[in-house]
Scaffold this motif. Structure first.
Motif, mmCIF file in Angstrom:
data_model
loop_
_atom_site.group_PDB
_atom_site.id
_atom_site.type_symbol
_atom_site.label_atom_id
_atom_site.label_comp_id
_atom_site.label_asym_id
_atom_site.label_seq_id
_atom_site.Cartn_x
_atom_site.Cartn_y
_atom_site.Cartn_z
ATOM 1 N N ARG A 23 0.860 -1.178 0.000
ATOM 2 C CA ARG A 23 0.000 0.000 0.000
ATOM 3 C C ARG A 23 0.901 1.235 0.000
ATOM 4 O O ARG A 23 2.136 1.116 0.067
ATOM 5 C CB ARG A 23 -0.906 0.013 1.242
ATOM 6 C CG ARG A 23 -1.602 -1.322 1.532
ATOM 7 C CD ARG A 23 -2.882 -1.450 0.747
ATOM 8 N NE ARG A 23 -3.866 -0.510 1.222
ATOM 9 C CZ ARG A 23 -4.592 -0.663 2.350
ATOM 10 N NH1 ARG A 23 -4.372 -1.723 3.124
ATOM 11 N NH2 ARG A 23 -5.506 0.225 2.679
ATOM 12 N N TYR A 24 0.285 2.399 -0.017
ATOM 13 C CA TYR A 24 1.054 3.637 -0.036
ATOM 14 C C TYR A 24 0.464 4.635 0.964
ATOM 15 O O TYR A 24 -0.759 4.751 1.100
ATOM 16 C CB TYR A 24 1.062 4.254 -1.445
ATOM 17 C CG TYR A 24 1.751 3.391 -2.462
ATOM 18 C CD1 TYR A 24 3.114 3.517 -2.715
ATOM 19 C CD2 TYR A 24 1.036 2.416 -3.172
ATOM 20 C CE1 TYR A 24 3.748 2.709 -3.646
ATOM 21 C CE2 TYR A 24 1.661 1.603 -4.089
ATOM 22 C CZ TYR A 24 3.018 1.749 -4.320
ATOM 23 O OH TYR A 24 3.642 0.927 -5.233
ATOM 24 N N LEU A 25 1.358 5.343 1.644
ATOM 25 C CA LEU A 25 0.955 6.412 2.559
ATOM 26 C C LEU A 25 1.214 7.743 1.871
ATOM 27 O O LEU A 25 2.351 8.046 1.500
ATOM 28 C CB LEU A 25 1.755 6.335 3.869
ATOM 29 C CG LEU A 25 1.495 7.456 4.876
ATOM 30 C CD1 LEU A 25 0.106 7.308 5.500
ATOM 31 C CD2 LEU A 25 2.564 7.469 5.972
ATOM 32 N N LYS A 26 0.139 8.534 1.725
ATOM 33 C CA LYS A 26 0.262 9.841 1.081
ATOM 34 C C LYS A 26 0.026 10.927 2.125
ATOM 35 O O LYS A 26 -1.014 10.969 2.776
ATOM 36 C CB LYS A 26 -0.751 9.975 -0.055
ATOM 37 C CG LYS A 26 -0.606 11.271 -0.841
ATOM 38 C CD LYS A 26 -1.592 11.335 -1.992
ATOM 39 C CE LYS A 26 -1.442 12.634 -2.773
ATOM 40 N NZ LYS A 26 -2.428 12.717 -3.882
ATOM 41 N N ILE A 27 1.028 11.804 2.284
ATOM 42 C CA ILE A 27 0.960 12.879 3.273
ATOM 43 C C ILE A 27 0.830 14.204 2.529
ATOM 44 O O ILE A 27 1.749 14.598 1.799
ATOM 45 C CB ILE A 27 2.218 12.894 4.161
ATOM 46 C CG1 ILE A 27 2.375 11.554 4.878
ATOM 47 C CG2 ILE A 27 2.154 14.042 5.163
ATOM 48 C CD1 ILE A 27 3.636 11.450 5.711
ATOM 49 N N PRO A 28 -0.287 14.922 2.686
ATOM 50 C CA PRO A 28 -0.456 16.221 2.005
ATOM 51 C C PRO A 28 0.559 17.254 2.498
ATOM 52 O O PRO A 28 1.109 17.127 3.595
ATOM 53 C CB PRO A 28 -1.889 16.633 2.380
ATOM 54 C CG PRO A 28 -2.561 15.355 2.756
ATOM 55 C CD PRO A 28 -1.497 14.495 3.387
#
Length: 462
Positions: free
Chosen positions: A436-441
């Motif tokens: 999976r991927y963690l996306k941090i704005p």
């Protein structure tokens, strides 16, 4: 001049409120507003002293306060919010955090925070009644009744003093604007204020400050030193914790004309030293050390009470030297989180202005703030993902989880075998069930869902 008990009570109340106000205003305010945040509370303290003394000189800080308060209303709304709303909100937040072990509803507090903006002028209006209107009414009443004491300065010296104070504030503003820091401006203001007796009273303190007022100024300097060390978890706090309670006791003795006994100093230094050491104990060890510390303080204050016969003053003195000063010196509440001890200031996160630290206990490491635990002390590894974002990867057994330090919650309950950087604000989350991927704005808000990190299936664009 004899003063009534009511006058003494009002002076004590004024000084207590102004001291808390000054501390909170500087703590939560930005450097751009330091001149305003310093000046108004300090002028109000000076006005309290002169009103208590029934001095005609009270007109000087009173007029300056009128100018500053009127100026904040004409200016943009931010000065009003910084001067009154934010300190009040800081008190609310601190009380909620202290009595709630550091946990409270951020969404609810957010509503209070933004809702107070709509009432900023109402709050300022109520505050101005206390800051300006009440002292002005008292001054006018005493003037007509002939109850004012002549000022040690002539009218032209008072005009010069007003001009000098305004010039000092302008210089302070220039330092803030030019250097972008409040510390140098505070030093500049302190030096300029210390020159006032030299310029306007031939170097004599008499006429400007009574012995009690001198003691109060020295106490504020002690308190400021304790605060500056504690707010950043400075290592110098070991020295200030041990020394300042005894220094304050000596100051009280000097103000009362009582000789300071070496035994009292020794008891206070030992009690404060045990207090400092106690923060590194866990559970019963810390409790025992804190009780020993409180006992040593109690013996010293009991000796003070026996010799002076001022029992209520002794109670207040005990609270200050045994709790207020030591807690401010170390920067947090050691009576909470007994199950974990301090390891270091967790300054990996660039916006940890609230003061967070790494702690360790019998079950592992955790994160705490000044009031309580943020992350339970039960993890073997805690690593910050990005210095400017409050997201950590934490590991208890075999898997990693993502934790939000600001909102004190996990991004997901799912565990991952590895967390690998994938671009500037993204991370690859390895898992046996599929990567999976963690996306941090780029923008984060601790009071809303805007800017929250999300776990996605598709790889983000680089």
């Amino acid at each position: 001049m004899h003063q009534s008990n009511f006058s003494r009570f009002m002076l004590a109340a004024d000084l207590f409120i102004c001291s808390i106000w000054l501390m909170l205003a500087l703590h939560v305010g930005s450097a751009a507003y330091y001149p305003l945040l310093w000046t108004v509370p300090m002028l109000r303290m000076w006005l309290s002293f002169l009103t208590y003394r029934r001095s005609r000189m009270a007109l000087t800080p009173l007029l300056l306060l009128v100018v500053f308060c009127f100026g904040t209303l004409l200016n943009h709304a931010n000065p009003v919010f910084m001067l009154f709303n934010r300190p009040i909100l800081a008190v609310v937040k601190s009380l909620i955090a202290f009595f709630g072990s550091g946990h409270f509803d951020l969404a609810e507090f957010s509503d209070i925070w933004y809702g107070s903006w709509d009432y900023r002028y109402w709050i300022a209006g109520i505050a101005y009644v206390w800051v300006v209107v009440i002292p002005a009414v008292v001054y006018v009443y005493r003037c007509f009744k002939g109850k004012l004491v002549p000022s040690p300065l002539g009218i032209w010296k008072r005009v010069g003093l007003v001009a000098y104070i305004i010039a000092s504030i302008v210089i302070m503003s220039v330092f803030v604007g030019g250097l972008g820091t409040g510390s140098v401006s505070v030093l500049a203001l302190f030096i300029l204020l210390m020159l006032i007796p030299v310029i306007f009273n031939k170097g004599r303190i008499e006429g400007f400050f009574t012995r009690f007022e001198q003691s109060f100024v020295l106490f504020m300097l002690m308190f400021g030193l304790a605060y500056s060390c504690g707010v950043s978890y400075n290592s110098v706090s070991a020295i200030t914790t041990a020394a300042l309670p005894a220094a304050f006791m000596t100051l009280v003795n000097w103000n009362m004309g009582r000789k300071t006994d070496y035994k009292d100093v020794l008891l206070l230094v030992l009690g404060a030293s045990v207090f400092y050491i106690a923060q590194y104990g866990i559970n019963m060890i810390r409790i025992i050390l804190l009780l020993i510390s409180l006992g040593l303080f109690a013996v010293a204050i009991a000796r003070f009470a026996y010799s002076t016969r001022r029992y209520w003053s002794s109670v207040a003195l005990y609270v200050v030297v045994s709790l207020v000063i030591p807690v401010f010196c170390i920067g947090y509440n050691p009576f909470s989180v007994l199950e974990a001890r301090k390891v270091r200031h967790f300054d990996d996160y660039g916006f940890s202005r609230h003061g967070i630290m790494l702690v360790t206990g019998s079950e592992g490491d955790g994160i705490r703030d000044r009031y309580g635990l943020i992350l339970p002390a039960e993890y073997y590894y805690i690593d910050l993902l990005i210095p400017t974002k409050p997201y950590c990867k934490v590991r208890k057994l075999d898997g990693w989880k993502i934790y939000d330090l600001e909102k004190k919650m996990f991004v997901s309950d799912e565990e991952f075998t590895d967390v690998i950087p994938y671009g500037e604000y993204s991370f690859l989350l390895k898992s046996e069930q599929g990567d999976r991927y963690l996306k941090i704005p780029h923008v984060y808000s601790r009071f809303s869902d805007r800017g929250d990190a999300v776990i996605i299936e598709e790889a983000p664009e680089l």
